[in-house]
Scaffold this motif. Sequence first.
Motif, PDB file in Angstrom:
ATOM      1  N   LEU A 140       9.952  -8.190  -7.629  1.00 31.47           N
ATOM      2  CA  LEU A 140      10.025  -6.971  -6.827  1.00 31.47           C
ATOM      3  C   LEU A 140       9.030  -7.028  -5.665  1.00 31.47           C
ATOM      4  CD1 LEU A 140      11.066  -4.098  -6.347  1.00 31.47           C
ATOM      5  CD2 LEU A 140       9.373  -3.260  -7.980  1.00 31.47           C
ATOM      6  N   ASP A 145      10.385  -9.080  -2.938  1.00 27.25           N
ATOM      7  CA  ASP A 145      11.486  -8.396  -2.271  1.00 27.25           C
ATOM      8  C   ASP A 145      10.943  -7.345  -1.290  1.00 27.25           C
ATOM      9  OD1 ASP A 145      14.254  -8.651  -2.157  1.00 27.25           O
ATOM     10  OD2 ASP A 145      14.603  -6.875  -3.354  1.00 27.25           O
ATOM     11  N   GLY A 200      20.030  -6.859   2.186  1.00 29.17           N
ATOM     12  CA  GLY A 200      20.138  -6.579   0.751  1.00 29.17           C
ATOM     13  C   GLY A 200      21.299  -5.654   0.418  1.00 29.17           C
ATOM     14  N   ASP A 217      24.307  -6.524  -2.107  1.00 20.82           N
ATOM     15  CA  ASP A 217      24.625  -5.702  -3.270  1.00 20.82           C
ATOM     16  C   ASP A 217      26.060  -5.182  -3.217  1.00 20.82           C
ATOM     17  OD1 ASP A 217      22.087  -6.218  -4.083  1.00 20.82           O
ATOM     18  OD2 ASP A 217      21.275  -4.249  -3.588  1.00 20.82           O
ATOM     19  N   THR A 246      25.184  -0.837  -7.095  1.00 19.70           N
ATOM     20  CA  THR A 246      24.634   0.157  -6.173  1.00 19.70           C
ATOM     21  C   THR A 246      23.499  -0.488  -5.374  1.00 19.70           C
ATOM     22  OG1 THR A 246      25.163   1.933  -7.703  1.00 19.70           O
ATOM     23  CG2 THR A 246      23.521   2.409  -6.013  1.00 19.70           C
ATOM     24  N   THR A 265      20.257  -1.557  -3.903  1.00 17.43           N
ATOM     25  CA  THR A 265      18.895  -1.225  -4.317  1.00 17.43           C
ATOM     26  C   THR A 265      18.211  -0.314  -3.300  1.00 17.43           C
ATOM     27  OG1 THR A 265      18.925  -3.549  -4.953  1.00 17.43           O
ATOM     28  CG2 THR A 265      16.917  -2.326  -5.399  1.00 17.43           C
ATOM     29  N   ASP A 321      19.127   3.038  -4.140  1.00 14.97           N
ATOM     30  CA  ASP A 321      18.890   3.424  -5.529  1.00 14.97           C
ATOM     31  C   ASP A 321      17.410   3.647  -5.823  1.00 14.97           C
ATOM     32  OD1 ASP A 321      20.341   4.019  -7.800  1.00 14.97           O
ATOM     33  OD2 ASP A 321      19.818   2.126  -8.773  1.00 14.97           O
ATOM     34  N   ARG A 322      16.543   2.848  -5.194  1.00 12.48           N
ATOM     35  CA  ARG A 322      15.119   2.905  -5.528  1.00 12.48           C
ATOM     36  C   ARG A 322      14.324   3.374  -4.326  1.00 12.48           C
ATOM     37  NH1 ARG A 322      13.709  -2.231  -9.282  1.00 12.48           N
ATOM     38  NH2 ARG A 322      11.814  -1.002  -9.460  1.00 12.48           N
ATOM     39  N   TYR A 349      11.925   1.335  -1.884  1.00  7.44           N
ATOM     40  CA  TYR A 349      12.349   0.467  -0.782  1.00  7.44           C
ATOM     41  C   TYR A 349      12.198   1.123   0.590  1.00  7.44           C
ATOM     42  CZ  TYR A 349      13.887  -3.463  -3.550  1.00  7.44           C
ATOM     43  OH  TYR A 349      13.907  -4.580  -4.356  1.00  7.44           O
ATOM     44  N   LYS A 353      19.332 -13.335  -7.088  1.00  5.21           N
ATOM     45  CA  LYS A 353      20.044 -12.145  -7.569  1.00  5.21           C
ATOM     46  C   LYS A 353      21.525 -12.452  -7.791  1.00  5.21           C
ATOM     47  CE  LYS A 353      20.209  -7.168  -7.032  1.00  5.21           C
ATOM     48  NZ  LYS A 353      19.702  -5.994  -6.276  1.00  5.21           N
TER      49      LYS A 353
END
Lengths: 208, 208, 208
Positions: B5, B8, B45, B49, B55, B57, B60-61, B64, B107
Amino acid sequence: MTWSLAFDLLGVFCFAISGSLLAVTRGYDLVGSVVLGSLTGLGGGVLRDLVLRITPTAFDRPAYMVPPLVAAALVFFMAPEVQRFPRTLLVFDAAGLGLFCTAGAVKALQFGMNPVAATLLGFTTAIGGGLLRDVCANRNPKLFDPRDIYALPALFGAGAMTALWHWGGGIGAQFLVALAVFAIRVLSLHFHWRIPLAAGERAQPRAS
Amino acid sequence: MTWSLAFDLLGVFCFAISGSLLAVTRGYDLVGSVVLGSLTGLGGGVLRDLVLRITPTAFDRPAYMVPPLVAAALVFFMAPEVQRFPRTLLVFDAAGLGLFCTAGAVKALQFGMNPVAATLLGFTTAIGGGLLRDVCANRNPKLFDPRDIYALPALFGAGAMTALWHWGGGIGAQFLVALAVFAIRVLSLHFHWRIPLAAGERAQPRAS
Amino acid sequence: MTWSLAFDLLGVFCFAISGSLLAVTRGYDLVGSVVLGSLTGLGGGVLRDLVLRITPTAFDRPAYMVPPLVAAALVFFMAPEVQRFPRTLLVFDAAGLGLFCTAGAVKALQFGMNPVAATLLGFTTAIGGGLLRDVCANRNPKLFDPRDIYALPALFGAGAMTALWHWGGGIGAQFLVALAVFAIRVLSLHFHWRIPLAAGERAQPRAS
């Protein structure tokens, strides 16, 4: 190899040639030629598969990378000969247009889309790669050039293929529709077929 | 936070810096700088994805969104210092390239893609954000600049990472490959490494 | 027809008008006007639906093709009248911005996204179509124009709608937030509201 796959790979090859030829006129290097050719040849199909929510074939099946590599190699060695015929890019683009508008519509129908959606998705498959090519090369998209017709044959081809598929048409119908789209596009280039401007005949385009 | 992570987010930060610096040279405002930085840092990214059908990232997070915000703030306050070194944009872009081609390949492999697909997807992750940055800022993509090499190190990195992963390589391998990609890219900028043009040595590019 | 669908189709119509008007200033033909209008009106929603991993509504429901067709027809017949008011494109774009940032956030929340993701996705829905329009027409995106504010009202609208939705707000809240976003955007055009440049006040943009 099925006829359907052969047509699809041929469509990728035709669009990839158009992308690699644009790379030449832009002065890109050999790798840029492969990348722009791949974007052009595979972009429309990736868009279609994303909308259909399946893994894009271009990423899933290594065979789809072969046409862009062959196209870039051909352009690399043949560019001087090809450049004597400045419309080569447009002729290959027209062949890709015919193959992709029909292939895209059929694939959408096979995945259960309704006829309107299948027509739109065939159209998107056909124009997607060339639009991506022109946008990434930072030039005005051929799609919007009012000096001949581009979007209309692709839309016609996707719609005709959708209708024929519902009436039982298969690969033979696809071949004929693709040929018709190619012919319309090439004739429109030759005879400068035009349709009315966006503003109607009374208005003058003004600088933006 | 895992190393994976961290790498990334560092990649997002590097590309976001390159986007925010381009926003400065284009005269955009602070919000435009955040938006162009986010597009650059997160675009590759998101593409990856979508192809993997998970979904994205970036949406989703919430973590980021932090690197692009920090990047835009840094560029806002440090721009005069940074502008004395005109290649800063390219150095951060090179670091993002190395981090993303390896992270994207890993990934893809974790989600069961075949080696060719993983290499292509690592490459797409790496070049996607920068291509989106240049296309949205309406300039010729750095990806296609024939004065140095850009796509080749990213492709090499994605391919090498895919091979090493199959042989058991993990985060250490990723760090080394990313470093190699960064070094190749920066050296190519310094020494103007070039590869043959799209047209072969006999042909001349002509105006489009 | 629900209010929610009506708002969505109105948003498509407003953005499609802006796309078709740009097609006029670019000298495109009627089909190009439909295509650019469709890209502008439907692009943001397609992006949103791809991220949500559902079949894009624009492809799934034929009704979504009606607004772009009506918009292109209106622009075709009314262009001379409309061109006397050069800001028409921007006013329709502003209405679409308000409708889409709220509709996008609500749809994301309905599909279970977290509040940050819903805000980002509402923002993406709102700016996506206009960005696609400008990129495909090969001009500098309005999104990045530092002479007024564009991204900020969309981000505010998506965030406000997300908060109100969590507090039980429905279609009435959406109408009010969309109106506020439209008002902020139009006032910023009129009064040239600006925010600090990407480089801070000390730095000067330099040619890229």
